[in-house]
Design an enzyme around this catalytic site. Structure first.
Site, short mmCIF file in Angstrom:
data_model
loop_
_atom_site.label_atom_id
_atom_site.label_comp_id
_atom_site.label_asym_id
_atom_site.label_seq_id
_atom_site.Cartn_x
_atom_site.Cartn_y
_atom_site.Cartn_z
NE ARG B 257 -1.83 1.78 3.97
CZ ARG B 257 -1.53 1.86 5.40
NH1 ARG B 257 -2.51 1.21 5.74
NH2 ARG B 257 -1.01 2.60 5.57
CG HIS B 261 -5.79 2.23 6.32
ND1 HIS B 261 -6.70 1.63 5.18
CD2 HIS B 261 -8.00 2.93 6.45
CE1 HIS B 261 -8.24 1.00 5.50
NE2 HIS B 261 -8.75 2.19 6.25
CE1 TYR B 270 0.59 2.29 9.20
CE2 TYR B 270 -1.07 4.46 9.96
CZ TYR B 270 -0.80 3.20 8.75
OH TYR B 270 -1.56 3.65 8.30
C1 LIG Z 1 -15.06 -5.10 10.10
C2 LIG Z 1 -14.32 -4.19 9.86
N1 LIG Z 1 -13.54 -4.01 11.04
C3 LIG Z 1 -12.93 -2.52 11.90
C4 LIG Z 1 -13.07 -2.12 9.92
C5 LIG Z 1 -12.17 -0.33 10.07
N2 LIG Z 1 -11.06 -0.90 9.31
C6 LIG Z 1 -11.27 -0.42 8.56
S1 LIG Z 1 -10.14 -0.82 6.74
C7 LIG Z 1 -9.46 -1.51 8.23
C8 LIG Z 1 -8.39 -2.61 7.75
C9 LIG Z 1 -8.41 -3.20 6.47
O1 LIG Z 1 -6.97 -4.05 6.73
P1 LIG Z 1 -6.44 -5.13 4.88
O2 LIG Z 1 -7.87 -6.13 5.30
O3 LIG Z 1 -5.97 -5.87 5.13
O4 LIG Z 1 -7.69 -3.85 3.69
P2 LIG Z 1 -6.61 -2.80 3.98
O5 LIG Z 1 -6.99 -1.79 4.43
O6 LIG Z 1 -5.40 -2.75 3.47
O7 LIG Z 1 -6.71 -3.01 1.96
C10 LIG Z 1 -9.73 -1.22 9.07
C11 LIG Z 1 -9.11 -2.20 10.45
C12 LIG Z 1 -13.73 -2.77 9.19
N3 LIG Z 1 -14.15 -1.82 8.05
N4 LIG Z 1 -14.15 -3.75 9.11
#
Ligand SMILES: Cc1ncc(C[n+]2csc(CCOP(=O)(O)OP(=O)(O)O)c2C)c(N)n1
Ligand SMILES: [Mg+2]
Lengths: 326, 354
Positions: B257, B261, B270
């Site tokens: 990434r 985020h 971080y």
């Molecule tokens: C069930 C849930 N918990 C927390 C969140 C808040 N949140 C949004 S994206 C994220 C991280 C997701 O990481 P990843 O699965 O690696 O996807 P990326 O964002 O890196 O594409 C979090 C904690 C959420 N959307 N859904």
């Protein structure tokens, strides 16, 4: 017309839905060869095949989530959660997806699914098997929550739920599964959606109950009639949406209301109904609206459950309090 | 620790290295100039869309936005392997895949601008909208696969989620059921090494995320997610197996990434800039461009005209989005149920027409 228990009526409705619509499929834990732990699906796998009546791995989130995906693809899944106490992990899928798929796609994708779950106490079940958490579900916009109170109503309402183009949680009061028999005709009509059911008319007050509490409310009503009080009895039946018109009309007529539910008091559905009556029927009210409910505590184990559940005596006492209010 | 560096090319499906050097025989589709140019063009377009979305957000004209910078090859590679009849269930970082499928940029802007109509897209009408609750799309994909199996027309459900998503129970429950029921589904993990501030190494002790497929008896493989050819090839093979009734596959695509985020995040809290800079060297566009130049006569003029076109497409879409009036307030009630219960119908009525 055959005399059926509620569990038989549910099985007949499922069977009829499977016959009438090739898109109807059933899945859940132990619903196949075992016919479900309460036998709601007894014989259906043998009759309709394992592709349409299917045992899932033990995983509630995916049972609910899979129903959503299958429904979006045009199937009519009727999924079973074995007991309501294990439905919590499916709430994520219900609230975040089932209830809003139509809305968030402006009607492009829809979710015609049914999630069935036995609920409530009164059968001396183990811990976690007796809860009534219907208010959590009724709080979710976009969902329908339906509770039958008799074999015939279970038959008609389940057909309605399966034919409905939107997601329905169908809660089955397991205390009533085998408690009574009632004539149910094979070609009975589906019952109307979103409607409360007027069980019997009365003059002096309105008693509102649903599910297994209808049985206690009926007993209470008989006692009260013997004492010269004329209660009107309403089976709420549709917990989401609530048929507010029917309730308001009744209370405007009687001027008094007692609401009965098995679930705990605080933030239960009784609160919603009482608030609605305060907002819309204040000038008709002759007494405070009283709730007779489970207590604000953890559902006790079997030996104390009768002390927890509202019963006819508590309902009669509440009615007397309301009738004597001056 | 993180990144493609953890696995050698022999452990991880890859055709083009970071410089665009061909490491092994290319699959047939990757010998075709037109196909490669289409893939490259969509990746460039996705990046242009991304830049515009961030610019709009920074100037208060779009909501919080999740950039796909650096991960374009995964989304585009996966989507390009699907047929129209397959069903795509994307997470929130799959703009490239959605665009490839036929969702318009204007619709994507509408969605991220806070308008449900963005999900009522032109693209395949059976595709799911993006999924915000992490991992909750995987159970849907299992259900969609069940539906496709009943239809018997060979369709496959393809869901994408992040590395963080693999820690959730719904991911595992869904992976398990597609295995147990032999459903036609492909699950893709877009491993960008971060779940907001949680690095991949802390997310799980598992060496790869693909190995989670072992637990349910499905094939799991790791590909270089910065190599669009590798992503598409792995997806293509997984789809073939699924169509042939051989069941599901888990594909882990290694990428990084490069952005925060979301626009609401500040990744400098971080992670080191140095780490990010390192990963810029492996990003997916450069290598494909180098290969196009070396093997397919891609010229400076071709490149410039592509950039021009993608920018102008993005500008036009943004203008259309900005010129789209919001829905009337009653729209919040209009699609709640097929037939509105009286109280919902009354609310819609009360809102009037503006
Ligand atoms: C069930 C849930 N918990 C927390 C969140 C808040 N949140 C949004 S994206 C994220 C991280 C997701 O990481 P990843 O699965 O690696 O996807 P990326 O964002 O890196 O594409 C979090 C904690 C959420 N959307 N859904
Ligand atoms: Mg991630």
């Amino acid at each position: 017309m055959t005399d059926l228990t509620m569990i038989d009526a549910i099985r007949r409705a499922l069977s009829r839905a499977l016959e009438e619509d090739p898109d109807v499929i059933l899945f859940g834990e132990d619903i196949g060869i075992d016919g479900g732990v309460f036998r709601a699906t007894d014989g259906l796998m043998q009759r309709f095949g394992a592709a349409r009546v299917r045992d899932t791995p033990l995983a509630e989130t995916v049972i609910a989530g899979m129903a959503i995906g299958a429904a979006a693809q045009g199937l009519r899944p009727v999924a079973e959660i074995q007991f309501m106490g294990f439905l919590y992990s499916a709430i994520d899928q219900l609230a975040n997806h089932a209830a809003r798929l139509r809305n968030r796609t402006r009607g492009r994708l829809t979710c015609p699914m049914v999630l069935r779950a036995p609920y409530g106490g009164g059968v001396r079940a183990p811990e976690h098997h007796s809860e009534s958490m219907e208010a959590m579900l009724a709080h979710i916009p976009g969902l329908r929550v339906v509770v039958p109170s008799s074999p015939a109503r279970a038959y008609g309402l389940l057909l309605t739920a399966i034919r409905d183009p939107d997601p329905v949680v169908f809660l089955e009061p397991k205390r009533l599964y085998r408690a009574l028999k009632e004539p149910v005709s094979e070609d009975a009509d589906a019952l109307p959606v979103d409607k409360a059911h007027l069980v019997h008319e009365g003059r002096d007050l309105t008693i509102i109950a649903w599910g297994a509490m209808l049985a206690d409310a009926r007993t209470a009503a008989e006692t009260l009639t013997g004492r010269g009080v004329s209660p009107e009895l309403i089976d709420l039946s549709s917990l989401k949406p609530i048929d507010r018109q029917t309730i308001r009309a009744s209370v405007r007529k009687t001027g008094r209301c007692v609401i009965v539910h098995e679930a705990p008091l605080t933030a239960g559905l009784g609160a919603e109904i009482a608030a609605d009556l305060a907002e819309h029927c204040l000038t008709s009210l002759l007494a405070p609206v009283i709730r007779v409910t489970g207590y604000d505590t953890v559902m006790p184990y079997a030996r104390l459950e009768d002390r927890y559940m509202p019963d006819a005596a508590r309902i009669v006492a509440a009615v007397q309090q309301v009738m004597e209010f001056a | 620790m993180t990144g493609s560096a953890a696995l050698s090319p022999s452990e991880c499906g890859v055709f083009l290295d970071a410089e665009g050097k061909v490491l092994r025989d290319l699959p047939d589709f990757a010998l075709d100039s037109e196909t490669l140019v289409a893939l490259y063009s969509m990746m460039v377009t996705t990046r242009a869309f991304d830049a515009k979305a961030i610019a709009l957000q920074r100037t208060g004209r779009l909501g919080t936005y999740a950039s796909s910078l650096g991960q374009e090859a995964i989304s585009v590679g996966v989507a390009s392997a699907l047929s129209e009849a397959d069903v795509f269930l994307p997470s929130f970082r799959e703009h490239g895949g959605q665009l490839w499928r036929g969702v318009t940029m204007q619709e994507l802007f509408l969605y991220w601008g806070g308008d449900e109509r963005g999900n009522d897209f032109a693209g395949p009408r059976h595709d799911f909208p993006i999924c915000i609750p992490v991992a909750s799309q995987f159970p849907h994909a299992a259900g969609v696969a069940l539906g496709l199996l009943h239809q018997g027309a060979g369709g496959v459900a393809v869901a994408i989620g992040g590395d963080g998503a693999t820690s959730k129970g719904d991911f595992y429950e869904a992976l398990n059921v597609i295995g147990a029921w032999n459903l036609p589904a492909v699950f893709v993990i877009s491993n960008n090494q971060w779940a907001i501030s949680m690095p991949r190494a802390e997310q799980t002790r598992a060496k790869t995320l693909a190995q989670k497929a072992d637990a349910v008896g499905l094939p799991g493989e790791v590909v270089d997610g910065n190599d669009v050819i590798a992503v598409r090839d792995a997806t293509r093979q997984a789809l073939e197996r699924a169509r042939a009734g051989q069941g599901g596959t888990l594909i882990e695509c290694l990428s990084y990434r490069l952005s925060d985020h979301t626009t609401a995040d500040d990744a400098s809290r971080y992670r080191d800039d140095a780490e990010v800079s390192r990963h810029w060297k492996a990003e997916p566009l450069v290598r494909l461009r180098a290969h196009l130049v070396a093997a397919h006569g891609w010229s400076k003029e071709d490149e410039e005209s592509l950039l021009r076109e993608s920018r102008s497409e993005t500008e036009t879409a943004a203008e259309r989005y900005l010129a789209t009036p919001p829905q009337p307030a009653r729209a919040m009630f209009e699609h709640l149920y097929a037939t509105a219960p009286p109280e919902i119908a009354a609310l819609a009525q009360e809102m009037g027409d503006d």
